[in-house]
Design an enzyme around this catalytic site. Sequence first.
Site, short mmCIF file in Angstrom:
data_model
loop_
_atom_site.label_atom_id
_atom_site.label_comp_id
_atom_site.label_asym_id
_atom_site.label_seq_id
_atom_site.Cartn_x
_atom_site.Cartn_y
_atom_site.Cartn_z
N ASN A 255 0.81 -1.22 0.00
CA ASN A 255 0.00 0.00 0.00
C ASN A 255 0.84 1.28 0.00
O ASN A 255 0.36 2.33 -0.42
CB ASN A 255 -0.93 -0.01 1.22
CG ASN A 255 -1.58 1.32 1.47
OD1 ASN A 255 -2.43 1.77 0.70
ND2 ASN A 255 -1.18 1.99 2.55
N SER B 189 -2.75 2.68 -8.79
CA SER B 189 -3.46 3.95 -8.93
C SER B 189 -4.06 4.00 -10.32
O SER B 189 -3.49 3.43 -11.27
CB SER B 189 -2.50 5.13 -8.75
OG SER B 189 -3.12 6.35 -9.11
N TYR C 10 5.42 8.81 -11.28
CA TYR C 10 4.53 8.04 -10.42
C TYR C 10 3.61 7.16 -11.25
O TYR C 10 3.42 5.97 -10.96
CB TYR C 10 3.71 9.02 -9.57
CG TYR C 10 2.69 8.42 -8.64
CD1 TYR C 10 3.06 7.92 -7.40
CD2 TYR C 10 1.35 8.37 -8.99
CE1 TYR C 10 2.11 7.39 -6.53
CE2 TYR C 10 0.38 7.85 -8.14
CZ TYR C 10 0.78 7.36 -6.90
OH TYR C 10 -0.16 6.83 -6.05
N ALA D 217 4.17 6.04 -14.23
CA ALA D 217 4.99 4.98 -14.81
C ALA D 217 5.22 3.86 -13.81
O ALA D 217 5.16 2.67 -14.16
CB ALA D 217 6.33 5.55 -15.28
N LYS E 70 3.28 3.06 -11.22
CA LYS E 70 2.04 2.34 -10.96
C LYS E 70 1.64 1.48 -12.15
O LYS E 70 1.10 0.37 -11.98
CB LYS E 70 0.93 3.32 -10.60
CG LYS E 70 1.17 4.07 -9.28
CD LYS E 70 1.34 3.12 -8.10
CE LYS E 70 1.36 3.85 -6.77
NZ LYS E 70 1.48 2.94 -5.62
#
Length: 255
Positions: free
Chosen positions: A90, A142, A155, A157, A159
């Site tokens: 997470n 995400s 970010y 990329a 996820k």
Amino acid sequence: MRGLKDRVAIVTGAAGGIGRSICHRFLDEEVKIIAIDVNGDALKALATALGVDESRMLPFAVDITDYAKIREVVESGVASFGKLDILVNNAGWDVAAPFLKTEPDLWEKIISINLKGPLNLHKAALPHLVSAGGGKIVNVASDAGRVGSSGESVYSACKGGLIAFSKTIAREHARDNIRVNVVCPGPTDTALLRSFVGDGEYGQKIYDGLKRAIPLKRLGQPDDIPGVIAFLSSDDANFMTGQVISVSGGLTMNG
């Protein structure tokens, strides 16, 4: 949910907004937790707020980008509880900026937390799940990794990479009775989102614009996420693997 009682779960980013809600839900389902977060004080506050001791939740203040330390923590947690059934990746972090206004040092930090960190947890935890005859992995990615998000290039990329990695691990370890699925939150009202949109009038305009774009006309709340994670961790999801589920109030629809 069926089959969650007395299972043992690793939760990273446990002391953050969504992480706290995941821990709360797992404790309600009588799951024991190996809680990992870089912020030790926040972990202590979490244990106090949830009213649990180390018989139900073991807190570990550790940086998920450090593989050696993560391996030690996983070994210690499994030794204490006697097994491992569930891994929930997470933890996440980002700074909002157009790509051309970012530099390689920032890229490296974003990649280390959002992509290398989950890889470290898989490497440390998977052998325990294999030896136990199966288990569940839920990776929190995400919708930025599915459809992109302005100001979150690296970010996104990471996820997107986590989604592809999850599908591959789902294929490689299906024979080991391990199910791997991905949950993609949409805009969720957490400290990370607040830092993304910023303060003041401009930040409020972005925040209000996000709400208008979501068909359900509100941002997600941390408590909107744990239900699907609990489901994917339970026996109710035994015939699901390699799936990507958005929790976005309808902002992103796929099918």
